[in-house]
Structure formats: structure tokens, C-alpha cells
Design a protein around this motif. Structure first.
Motif, PDB file in Angstrom:
ATOM      1  N   ALA A   7      20.290   2.063  -5.393  1.00 17.82           N
ATOM      2  CA  ALA A   7      19.689   1.034  -4.594  1.00 17.82           C
ATOM      3  C   ALA A   7      20.864   1.502  -3.472  1.00 17.82           C
ATOM      4  O   ALA A   7      19.535   0.585  -1.913  1.00 17.82           O
ATOM      5  CB  ALA A   7      20.907  -0.140  -5.348  1.00 17.82           C
ATOM      6  N   ALA A  25      17.173  -1.849  -4.143  1.00 16.31           N
ATOM      7  CA  ALA A  25      17.541  -2.872  -5.096  1.00 16.31           C
ATOM      8  C   ALA A  25      16.815  -1.376  -6.014  1.00 16.31           C
ATOM      9  O   ALA A  25      16.380  -0.049  -5.348  1.00 16.31           O
ATOM     10  CB  ALA A  25      16.135  -3.445  -5.124  1.00 16.31           C
ATOM     11  N   GLU A  52      13.899  -5.490  -4.000  1.00 17.22           N
ATOM     12  CA  GLU A  52      12.695  -6.274  -5.249  1.00 17.22           C
ATOM     13  C   GLU A  52      11.337  -5.992  -5.231  1.00 17.22           C
ATOM     14  O   GLU A  52      10.849  -4.735  -6.418  1.00 17.22           O
ATOM     15  CB  GLU A  52      13.212  -7.298  -5.672  1.00 17.22           C
ATOM     16  CG  GLU A  52      14.496  -7.316  -5.836  1.00 17.22           C
ATOM     17  CD  GLU A  52      15.488  -7.949  -4.167  1.00 17.22           C
ATOM     18  OE1 GLU A  52      14.799  -7.893  -3.733  1.00 17.22           O
ATOM     19  OE2 GLU A  52      16.276  -9.372  -4.973  1.00 17.22           O
ATOM     20  N   VAL A  70      17.766  -4.112 -13.442  1.00 17.56           N
ATOM     21  CA  VAL A  70      17.710  -4.183 -12.095  1.00 17.56           C
ATOM     22  C   VAL A  70      19.373  -4.411 -11.662  1.00 17.56           C
ATOM     23  O   VAL A  70      19.880  -4.949 -12.059  1.00 17.56           O
ATOM     24  CB  VAL A  70      16.984  -4.529 -11.920  1.00 17.56           C
ATOM     25  CG1 VAL A  70      16.542  -6.699 -12.172  1.00 17.56           C
ATOM     26  CG2 VAL A  70      16.522  -4.799 -10.134  1.00 17.56           C
ATOM     27  N   VAL A  72      20.953  -4.696  -7.343  1.00 17.95           N
ATOM     28  CA  VAL A  72      20.380  -5.444  -5.723  1.00 17.95           C
ATOM     29  C   VAL A  72      21.896  -5.256  -4.916  1.00 17.95           C
ATOM     30  O   VAL A  72      22.587  -5.940  -6.085  1.00 17.95           O
ATOM     31  CB  VAL A  72      20.285  -6.826  -6.237  1.00 17.95           C
ATOM     32  CG1 VAL A  72      19.664  -7.408  -4.550  1.00 17.95           C
ATOM     33  CG2 VAL A  72      18.873  -6.924  -7.135  1.00 17.95           C
ATOM     34  N   PRO A  82      18.446 -11.989  -6.304  1.00 20.35           N
ATOM     35  CA  PRO A  82      16.692 -12.177  -5.711  1.00 20.35           C
ATOM     36  C   PRO A  82      15.928 -13.673  -5.534  1.00 20.35           C
ATOM     37  O   PRO A  82      17.085 -14.489  -6.006  1.00 20.35           O
ATOM     38  CB  PRO A  82      16.434 -11.769  -7.405  1.00 20.35           C
ATOM     39  CG  PRO A  82      17.582 -11.429  -7.431  1.00 20.35           C
ATOM     40  CD  PRO A  82      18.532 -11.714  -7.992  1.00 20.35           C
ATOM     41  N   CYS A  86      10.685 -13.235  -6.019  1.00 22.59           N
ATOM     42  CA  CYS A  86      11.474 -12.040  -6.168  1.00 22.59           C
ATOM     43  C   CYS A  86      11.859 -11.811  -8.235  1.00 22.59           C
ATOM     44  O   CYS A  86      11.189 -11.746  -8.667  1.00 22.59           O
ATOM     45  CB  CYS A  86      12.308 -10.728  -5.941  1.00 22.59           C
ATOM     46  SG  CYS A  86      11.665 -10.390  -3.967  1.00 22.59           S
TER      47      CYS A  86
END
Ligand code: THU
Length: 132
Positions: A7, A25, A52, A70, A72, A82, A86
Motif C-alpha cells: 500500500a 491501498a 481502493e 484490505v 488503506v 474508505p 469505495c
């Protein structure tokens, strides 16, 4: 390479000349592969895309369909979550319990889930089709 490292490396390539706010991301797919994305802004502001969205597109391009995790990363006063759009995009390929890690440049700052970020998500079941 860790999810955070990917990321962060993705964020380094962000194209954010208008906001100056670079975001990276990274997705860990259920098949174990990792996919990165960065925000890509546009002079026609609404046409910009989030980090994202880029990571999701990379995962789908590689044949992945299930987000296991995930992360970020951004450099802000508080962990970046997000955006609304997203959250819906993530929900398409995740389950309510899928972890969403929020990081700054030093590493993980907070942890939540797709379900916590988007309660009552619009889903296939709402279409009222037999396959939903
Ligand atoms: N942005 C992302 O890429 N992901 C987020 O989670 C929040 C916002 C981008 C969009 C825009 O390029 C910049 O950050 C400022 O909103």
C-alpha cells in the motif's frame, strides 16, 4: 512484501496534483495474491478515482473475486477510511467481517470491517431475483 508495504509503495505512485492527498491501498485476495492501487485524480475533478478502486480493479484483472483483507494508507491527522463509494465497491467482493486496516506512514492505526463501515449495504438480495 506485506500488505502495508504494498500500500505504501502504491501510494508513492499516486497521481494527486489537485488535492495533494496521496492514498495507497492494498488488497489481500482470498487466493493469497496481493494487489495495490493508488488514487488517480483528474482535472475534471469527479473523474478521479480512489486508491481502493484501483486495487479492486487490479485484483479483478488478475482473476481475483474475494477480498480477504484490505489496507488503506494516507498521511493525515487521523486514519483515513474508505469513502462511501469505495465502501460499496469493497462490499461487492468482501463479506461483512472482512477486515479493513487503516494506516498512516508509520503503520497500522486502526482496524474495522467492511460491515461496520457500510451497515445495510445494498446487496444482490435487494434486487429480488431468484439468484439473489
Ligand atoms: N481518496 C482515496 O483514494 N481513498 C480514500 O479512502 C479517501 C480519499 C482520495 C480521493 C482524492 O484523490 C483524494 O483522496 C482526496 O479526497
Amino acid at each position: 512484501m506485506s500488505l502495508f508495504e504494498l500500500a505504501l509503495a502504491s501510494r508513492a505512485n499516486a497521481y494527486a496534483p489537485y488535492s495533494g492527498f496521496r492514498v495507497g491501498a492494498a488488497i489481500r485476495c482470498a487466493d493469497g495474491t496481493l494487489h495495490g492501487g493508488c488514487n488517480v485524480e483528474n482535472v475534471a475533478y469527479p473523474e478521479g478515482t480512489c486508491a481502493e478502486a484501483g486495487a479492486i480493479a487490479a485484483m479483478v484483472l488478475a482473476g481475483g473475486r474475494e477480498i480477504a483483507e484490505v489496507l488503506v494508507v494516507a498521511d493525515g491527522p487521523e486514519p483515513v477510511t474508505p469513502c462511501g463509494g469505495c465502501r460499496q465497491k469493497l462490499a461487492e467482493f468482501a463479506s461483512a467481517g472482512t477486515p479493513v486496516i487503516l494506516a498512516d506512514l508509520a503503520g497500522e492505526r486502526a482496524r474495522t470491517t467492511v460491515g461496520a463501515l457500510l451497515p445495510g449495504a445494498f446487496a444482490l438480495s435487494h434486487l429480488g431475483r431468484a439468484d439473489g
